[in-house]
Design an enzyme around this catalytic site. Structure first.
Site, PDB file in Angstrom:
ATOM      1  N   HIS A  56     -55.642  -7.955  23.327  1.00 18.98           N
ATOM      2  CA  HIS A  56     -55.552  -6.948  22.280  1.00 18.98           C
ATOM      3  C   HIS A  56     -56.920  -6.552  21.706  1.00 18.98           C
ATOM      4  CE1 HIS A  56     -51.208  -8.561  21.408  1.00 18.98           C
ATOM      5  NE2 HIS A  56     -51.269  -7.822  22.498  1.00 18.98           N
TER       6      HIS A  56
HETATM    7  C1  LIG Z   1     -52.398  -7.783  30.546  1.00 22.59           C
HETATM    8  C2  LIG Z   1     -52.090  -7.085  29.250  1.00 22.59           C
HETATM    9  C3  LIG Z   1     -50.929  -7.403  28.555  1.00 22.59           C
HETATM   10  C4  LIG Z   1     -50.637  -6.763  27.351  1.00 22.59           C
HETATM   11  N1  LIG Z   1     -49.416  -6.954  26.762  1.00 22.59           N
HETATM   12  C5  LIG Z   1     -49.054  -6.164  25.726  1.00 22.59           C
HETATM   13  C6  LIG Z   1     -47.714  -6.164  25.255  1.00 22.59           C
HETATM   14  O1  LIG Z   1     -46.836  -6.862  25.778  1.00 22.59           O
HETATM   15  N2  LIG Z   1     -47.403  -5.345  24.209  1.00 22.59           N
HETATM   16  C7  LIG Z   1     -48.343  -4.557  23.609  1.00 22.59           C
HETATM   17  O2  LIG Z   1     -48.005  -3.868  22.626  1.00 22.59           O
HETATM   18  N3  LIG Z   1     -49.615  -4.538  24.036  1.00 22.59           N
HETATM   19  C8  LIG Z   1     -49.981  -5.282  25.119  1.00 22.59           C
HETATM   20  N4  LIG Z   1     -51.236  -5.190  25.628  1.00 22.59           N
HETATM   21  C9  LIG Z   1     -52.218  -4.346  24.917  1.00 22.59           C
HETATM   22  C10 LIG Z   1     -51.963  -2.855  25.057  1.00 22.59           C
HETATM   23  O3  LIG Z   1     -51.402  -2.553  26.310  1.00 22.59           O
HETATM   24  C11 LIG Z   1     -53.290  -2.126  24.841  1.00 22.59           C
HETATM   25  O4  LIG Z   1     -53.787  -2.424  23.551  1.00 22.59           O
HETATM   26  C12 LIG Z   1     -53.148  -0.621  24.929  1.00 22.59           C
HETATM   27  O5  LIG Z   1     -52.512  -0.245  26.125  1.00 22.59           O
HETATM   28  C13 LIG Z   1     -54.528   0.022  24.830  1.00 22.59           C
HETATM   29  O6  LIG Z   1     -54.380   1.409  24.832  1.00 22.59           O
HETATM   30  P1  LIG Z   1     -55.645   2.351  24.837  1.00 22.59           P
HETATM   31  O7  LIG Z   1     -55.141   3.737  24.805  1.00 22.59           O
HETATM   32  O8  LIG Z   1     -56.591   1.898  23.802  1.00 22.59           O
HETATM   33  O9  LIG Z   1     -56.391   2.049  26.219  1.00 22.59           O
HETATM   34  P2  LIG Z   1     -55.841   1.909  27.757  1.00 22.59           P
HETATM   35  O10 LIG Z   1     -54.357   1.991  27.743  1.00 22.59           O
HETATM   36  O11 LIG Z   1     -56.484   0.704  28.277  1.00 22.59           O
HETATM   37  O12 LIG Z   1     -56.368   3.239  28.388  1.00 22.59           O
HETATM   38  C14 LIG Z   1     -57.706   3.517  28.661  1.00 22.59           C
HETATM   39  C15 LIG Z   1     -57.730   4.372  29.917  1.00 22.59           C
HETATM   40  O13 LIG Z   1     -59.026   4.927  30.059  1.00 22.59           O
HETATM   41  C16 LIG Z   1     -59.435   4.812  31.398  1.00 22.59           C
HETATM   42  N5  LIG Z   1     -60.896   4.808  31.410  1.00 22.59           N
HETATM   43  C17 LIG Z   1     -61.713   3.863  30.896  1.00 22.59           C
HETATM   44  N6  LIG Z   1     -62.997   4.207  31.094  1.00 22.59           N
HETATM   45  C18 LIG Z   1     -62.980   5.410  31.724  1.00 22.59           C
HETATM   46  C19 LIG Z   1     -63.985   6.285  32.216  1.00 22.59           C
HETATM   47  N7  LIG Z   1     -65.294   6.003  32.073  1.00 22.59           N
HETATM   48  N8  LIG Z   1     -63.616   7.431  32.818  1.00 22.59           N
HETATM   49  C20 LIG Z   1     -62.293   7.749  32.959  1.00 22.59           C
HETATM   50  N9  LIG Z   1     -61.298   6.939  32.558  1.00 22.59           N
HETATM   51  C21 LIG Z   1     -61.644   5.784  31.930  1.00 22.59           C
HETATM   52  C22 LIG Z   1     -58.817   3.524  31.868  1.00 22.59           C
HETATM   53  O14 LIG Z   1     -58.758   3.439  33.269  1.00 22.59           O
HETATM   54  C23 LIG Z   1     -57.461   3.571  31.191  1.00 22.59           C
HETATM   55  O15 LIG Z   1     -56.503   4.228  31.979  1.00 22.59           O
HETATM   56  C24 LIG Z   1     -51.565  -5.817  26.821  1.00 22.59           C
HETATM   57  C25 LIG Z   1     -52.726  -5.495  27.523  1.00 22.59           C
HETATM   58  C26 LIG Z   1     -52.991  -6.103  28.732  1.00 22.59           C
HETATM   59  C27 LIG Z   1     -54.240  -5.710  29.487  1.00 22.59           C
END
Ligand SMILES: Cc1cc2nc3c(=O)[nH]c(=O)nc-3n(C[C@H](O)[C@H](O)[C@H](O)COP(=O)(O)OP(=O)(O)OC[C@H]3O[C@@H](n4cnc5c(N)ncnc54)[C@H](O)[C@@H]3O)c2cc1C
Length: 542
Positions: free
Chosen positions: A471
């Site tokens: 997280h």
């Molecule tokens: C293994 C795991 C288990 C988890 N379990 C849970 C759970 O059960 N419940 C829950 O609520 N949360 C869980 N989480 C946490 C939750 O999924 C994340 O906090 C959330 O998805 C983050 O969302 P975000 O939009 O910040 O980033 P992300 O969903 O990580 O999205 C970022 C995106 O940007 C892309 N990106 C990054 N850099 C670049 C770049 N330079 N150029 C183009 N694209 C790029 C990435 O490839 C990715 O697709 C878990 C996370 C993980 C990894």
């Protein structure tokens, strides 16, 4: 995709927040939107079958596979930091639990000066996103795209766990996202009919048929193009060459808690000394970019169960595997539809606290490490994570090369309060797991075992086994203080037409799992961007 051109909005990162933005910003048909994603299509079979979660921890086709720097308080161990690199981002590889955090988290954000982020302010966005299987009520929405489901069936170990919690004075709670978070119960999940409901599935799938949305996969964003103090576009790597797409309206970074600060730093927006060290021209010295990184540290207890009723027992026998596969195909039930945590709870380590400070996850399987091979004996895992850590870390580029992994330092356990809460949380967990209701099920605590019982021994156990519960947040923190990176409307301070919307903007990590809050942030940011587009129609006309 055609040659790069000009769009109204460019969204970087198709993750939990980015897919929401791509959908909402393109919905009216009035604006052109480019969504850039470094990863690929979400075709991998194990993305969609919930138990496949365990197989994605080490799969470079869908995961950035980051590692932290050596963690000083965790015996200098490097901690795995999985992040989704695929449409849906981390919502395509996460544990599927649907937990929003506490009312107090958002009221605290508001108290810090973030107008528009109190619980009353954000609840409508949680509801807007939600397709709650139990229907709508004061806390839930039923008309949104994100399916939120109950576990497909009860499990006797979970039932005993909930009774055990009651035996030590923790109430049963059937809705961690309702009136109160405290208690023990089953988690709800982002699943529909036994299949994962990532944001790619919930939001992007329906948006992709729109002619005004362009989705580019395999597109690594290298930097935001800043002209005259305003975000004019994005430079990204496309089939081996760097191309530029221009934005008439805004650029929104949704690349996650590691990706968004990395891109800002590569763009010349970050701590000046760090940028100069890597030969990057400093466009604006913003020391806060990459600071204040937070995460939930998790510590797992492993238990041998008295009877073969766990997922271990299915995975390790071919006949049970066959039966489980059949049950899943026919009824969408059984071990293949199991999310990471099945039941769990939110506990207060000190009754004087106003709300829970630790979360427990009960997993119906056991392995030596997350994503590792399941044990050959019946096993379950019960973990504790501290919900509001005081420790702060950093995200810093190690190179001017956008493809190079950044340095990720969490500084877990770097305050006395964090150490104390982890130890007290483990003691509380043990009281639950030792309660009479679980006696018929628990044959032994395998790890660490009863000999590890003093505070000092438990702390040593945390140091040797503690890991992330995935997280990371707050590396581009929202706020009104000088160190904040974005303002309460998610605009990067001092730069025009550039916002950040993802886990990185959370002022503090929410007291729960982070996916739902990232989706809420995507929903709210979409409204802010569209409102501002209305105010400057010429800039954002399609
Ligand atoms: C293994 C795991 C288990 C988890 N379990 C849970 C759970 O059960 N419940 C829950 O609520 N949360 C869980 N989480 C946490 C939750 O999924 C994340 O906090 C959330 O998805 C983050 O969302 P975000 O939009 O910040 O980033 P992300 O969903 O990580 O999205 C970022 C995106 O940007 C892309 N990106 C990054 N850099 C670049 C770049 N330079 N150029 C183009 N694209 C790029 C990435 O490839 C990715 O697709 C878990 C996370 C993980 C990894």
């Amino acid at each position: 995709m055609n040659e790069p051109e000009t769009y109204d909005f460019i969204v970087v990162g198709a993750g939990s927040a980015g897919c929401v933005l791509a959908d909402r910003l393109s919905a009216s048909g009035k604006h052109t939107v480019l969504l850039l994603e470094a990863g690929g299509e979400d075709k991998h079979l194990w993305i969609h079958i919930p138990i496949g979660y365990g197989k994605l921890f080490t799969d470079a086709r869908v995961n950035w596979l980051y590692q932290s720097a050596p963690e000083p308080e965790l015996n200098n161990r490097q901690i795995m930091q999985p992040r989704g690199k695929v449409l849906g981002g981390s919502s395509s590889i996460n544990g599927l639990l649907y937990v929003r955090g506490q009312r107090q988290d958002f009221d605290h954000w508001r108290q810090l000066g973030n107008v528009g982020w109190s619980y009353e302010d954000v609840l409508p966005y949680f509801k807007k996103s939600e397709a709650q299987c139990r229907g709508s009520d004061e806390f839930h929405g039923a008309e949104g795209p994100l399916s939120v489901s109950d576990q497909v069936e009860p499990h006797e170990v979970c039932e005993a766990f909930i009774r055990a919690a009651e035996e030590v004075g923790i109430p049963r709670n059937d809705d961690f996202n309702g009136a109160a978070q405290e208690g023990a119960g089953y988690f709800q999940t982002t699943m529909r009919n036994g299949r994962r409901w990532s944001t790619a599935r919930a939001y992007l799938k329906r948006a992709r048929s729109r002619a005004n949305l362009t989705v580019a996969t395999g597109a690594l964003t290298e930097r935001v193009v800043i002209e005259g103090g305003v975000a004019a576009g994005v430079q990204y790597r496309w089939h081996g060459r760097s191309v530029v797409a221009r934005a008439r309206g805004e650029v929104i970074l949704s690349a996650g808690a590691f990706g968004s600060p990395q891109i800002l730093q590569l763009s010349g927006l970050g701590p000046a000394a760090l940028l100069r060290q890597h030969g990057i021209a400093v466009l604006r010295d913003i020391p806060g970019v990459g600071s204040d990184l937070q995460d939930h540290l998790q510590v797992r207890f492993l238990y041998r169960v008295t009877r073969p009723i766990t997922v271990n027992d299915v995975v390790n026998r071919w006949d049970r595997r066959m039966w489980a596969g059949l049950r899943y195909v026919l009824f969408r039930k059984g071990p293949l539809a199991v999310s990471a945590g099945y039941a769990g709870g939110f506990f207060r380590t000190d009754p004087r606290l106003a709300s829970p400070d630790v979360q427990c996850h009960l997993l119906l399987f056991s392995a030596d490490r997350p994503g590792g091979s399941l044990h050959p004996w019946p096993g379950v895992t019960a973990s504790i994570c501290q919900l509001r850590p005081e420790s702060r870390g950093t995200l810093r580029i190690k190179s001017a090369d956008p493809a190079a992994a950044p340095e990720i330092k969490l500084n877990y356990l770097s305050t006395e309060g964090d150490k104390r809460t982890m130890v007290q949380g483990l003691q509380l967990l043990r009281r639950v797991m030792d309660a009479p209701a679980l006696k018929p099920y628990i044959a032994e605590e395998r790890d660490p075992g009863p000999s590890v019982s003093s505070d000092a021994d438990l702390l040593a156990f945390v140091r040797s086994r503690g890991t992330t519960i995935f997280h990371p947040t707050s590396s581009c923190r929202m706020g009104i203080d000088d160190a904040a990176v974005v303002d309460p409307e998610l605009r990067v301070k001092g730069v025009g037409r550039l916002r950040v919307a993802d886990a990185s903007v959370m002022p503090t990590v929410v007291s729960g799992n982070t996916n739902a809050a990232c989706i809420m942030i995507g929903e709210k940011c979409s409204d802010l961007v569209l409102r501002d587009a209305e105010a400057r129609p010429r800039a954002s006309a399609a």
